[in-house]
Design an enzyme around this catalytic site. Structure first.
Site, mmCIF file in Angstrom:
data_model
loop_
_atom_site.group_PDB
_atom_site.id
_atom_site.type_symbol
_atom_site.label_atom_id
_atom_site.label_comp_id
_atom_site.label_asym_id
_atom_site.label_seq_id
_atom_site.Cartn_x
_atom_site.Cartn_y
_atom_site.Cartn_z
ATOM 1 N N HIS A 1 24.016 -1.482 -21.521
ATOM 2 C CA HIS A 1 23.909 -0.549 -22.649
ATOM 3 C C HIS A 1 24.786 -0.988 -23.836
ATOM 4 O O HIS A 1 25.774 -1.708 -23.668
ATOM 5 C CB HIS A 1 24.325 0.855 -22.196
ATOM 6 N N THR B 1 35.089 4.450 -17.469
ATOM 7 C CA THR B 1 33.985 5.399 -17.611
ATOM 8 C C THR B 1 33.307 5.721 -16.280
ATOM 9 O O THR B 1 33.169 6.892 -15.921
ATOM 10 C CB THR B 1 32.927 4.830 -18.584
ATOM 11 N N GLU C 1 26.614 2.906 -13.192
ATOM 12 C CA GLU C 1 27.839 2.106 -13.218
ATOM 13 C C GLU C 1 28.590 2.278 -11.900
ATOM 14 O O GLU C 1 28.393 3.286 -11.191
ATOM 15 C CB GLU C 1 28.703 2.542 -14.404
ATOM 16 N N ARG C 2 29.445 1.301 -11.577
ATOM 17 C CA ARG C 2 30.323 1.444 -10.429
ATOM 18 C C ARG C 2 31.201 2.698 -10.671
ATOM 19 O O ARG C 2 31.655 2.949 -11.795
ATOM 20 C CB ARG C 2 31.199 0.183 -10.365
ATOM 21 N N HIS C 3 31.383 3.524 -9.652
ATOM 22 C CA HIS C 3 32.214 4.719 -9.800
ATOM 23 C C HIS C 3 33.674 4.288 -9.904
ATOM 24 O O HIS C 3 34.158 3.546 -9.043
ATOM 25 C CB HIS C 3 32.011 5.651 -8.603
ATOM 26 N N TYR C 4 34.353 4.729 -10.965
ATOM 27 C CA TYR C 4 35.723 4.262 -11.198
ATOM 28 C C TYR C 4 36.782 5.215 -10.641
ATOM 29 O O TYR C 4 37.970 5.080 -10.943
ATOM 30 C CB TYR C 4 35.969 3.985 -12.687
ATOM 31 N N LYS D 1 42.395 1.813 -20.373
ATOM 32 C CA LYS D 1 42.599 0.568 -19.611
ATOM 33 C C LYS D 1 43.899 -0.123 -20.007
ATOM 34 O O LYS D 1 44.645 -0.606 -19.135
ATOM 35 C CB LYS D 1 41.387 -0.363 -19.793
ATOM 36 N N HIS E 1 24.502 -1.261 -16.514
ATOM 37 C CA HIS E 1 25.939 -1.176 -16.825
ATOM 38 C C HIS E 1 26.649 -2.471 -16.441
ATOM 39 O O HIS E 1 26.144 -3.249 -15.611
ATOM 40 C CB HIS E 1 26.542 -0.021 -16.037
HETATM 41 C C1 DG2 Z 1 32.554 0.300 -17.964
HETATM 42 C C2 DG2 Z 1 32.877 -1.039 -17.393
HETATM 43 O O1 DG2 Z 1 31.228 0.551 -17.626
HETATM 44 O O2 DG2 Z 1 34.212 -1.224 -17.419
HETATM 45 O O3 DG2 Z 1 32.948 2.070 -16.399
HETATM 46 O O4 DG2 Z 1 34.528 1.635 -17.853
HETATM 47 O O5 DG2 Z 1 29.265 -0.812 -18.474
HETATM 48 O O6 DG2 Z 1 29.067 1.640 -18.192
HETATM 49 O O7 DG2 Z 1 30.515 0.680 -20.023
HETATM 50 P P1 DG2 Z 1 29.975 0.531 -18.631
HETATM 51 C C3 DG2 Z 1 33.417 1.418 -17.352
HETATM 52 P P2 DG2 Z 1 34.938 -2.532 -16.911
HETATM 53 O O8 DG2 Z 1 34.612 -2.732 -15.469
HETATM 54 O O9 DG2 Z 1 34.498 -3.686 -17.796
HETATM 55 O O10 DG2 Z 1 36.405 -2.201 -17.132
#
Ligand code: DG2
Length: 247
Positions: free
Chosen positions: A9, A21, A87-90, A98, A182
């Protein structure tokens, strides 16, 4: 030969603010919208066309797809949305800055959280309001399927089955596929497709809004992967993504 186009995106509001995110559902910024429009124009001008599109259930990826398709005059194409492209769950990092985290915990720790294959960030507690357990779009999932955190390995474990079940068969049947997703769901897929090792995947960063092309042989083995448009600009944008974890 089969082809596939992937796009991360355009810039989101939390990309701009440099916040983790994950599954938080944030909008595109005006820059992100322009990136998506530019990507659509590039695809159109280079003669690309598609039959089927896939995206996540997060609006930064969905809206990117809208702008790309609108620019190509293809908003009528079928679009499949699936949480497995999210996206991977953070985890408990979601919402945090960050660079602040790098100052607090060190750049090495942030690199581990962002890019290691199997070290997950600290988990959310199940009742954390930043979690998705009460979000209607995930109501069809068992609670334990809704992550409280994920490392890239966990993301691979949901993206790859989805690739095998839904996306690869469509490509094999001759459909021209576009995926809007993502940074880390795309990294998960690239790791699988290109057989990148757990250590080398640390160095892969995906820029916002740049179409990434895969060419496959008849067995869907990758022959080539490249960014459309200005390759040097794409590399510079990927390097800038890597730097987001610096203090
Ligand atoms: C970003 C990727 O996801 O972050 O979740 O912060 O692609 O949806 O903007 P996206 C997030 P990084 O792994 O590069 O820190």
């Amino acid at each position: 030969m089969h082809k596939l186009v992937l796009i991360r995106h355009g810039e989101s509001t939390w990309n701009l603010e440099n916040r983790f995110t994950g599954w938080t559902d944030v909008d595109l910024t005006p820059t992100g919208v322009s990136q998506a429009i530019a990507a659509g124009r590039l695809l159109r001008d280079e003669g690309w066309d598609f039959d089927l599109c896939f995206t996540s259930v997060l609006k930064r990826a969905i809206h990117t797809l809208w702008y790309v398709l609108d620019e190509m005059d293809r908003t009528w194409l079928p679009v499949v949305k699936d949480w497995r492209l999210n996206e991977r769950h953070y985890g408990a990092l979601q919402g945090l800055n960050k660079a602040d985290m790098a100052r607090q915990y060190g750049e090495q720790q942030v690199l581990l959280w962002r890019r290691s294959y199997d070290v997950p960030p600290p988990a959310l507690t199940p009742d954390d309001p930043r979690g998705q357990r009460h979000d209607r779009r995930y109501a069809h999932l068992a609670p334990e399927q809704i992550p409280l955190t994920e490392c890239l390995k966990d993301t691979v474990a949901r993206v790859v089955p989805y690739w095998n079940e839904a996306i690869a068969p469509a490509i094999r049947s001759g459909q021209r596929v576009l995926i809007s997703a993502h940074g880390n769901s795309i990294r998960a897929l690239i790791k699988h497709l290109d057989g990148i090792s757990d250590t080398d995947i640390v160095n892969l960063n995906i820029p916002n809004g740049v179409p990434l092309v895969y060419e496959f042989d008849a067995e869907l083995r990758p022959l080539r992967r490249y960014y459309l448009g200005d390759a040097a600009a794409a590399e510079a944008a990927a390097a800038a993504v890597a730097r987001q974890g610096r203090a």
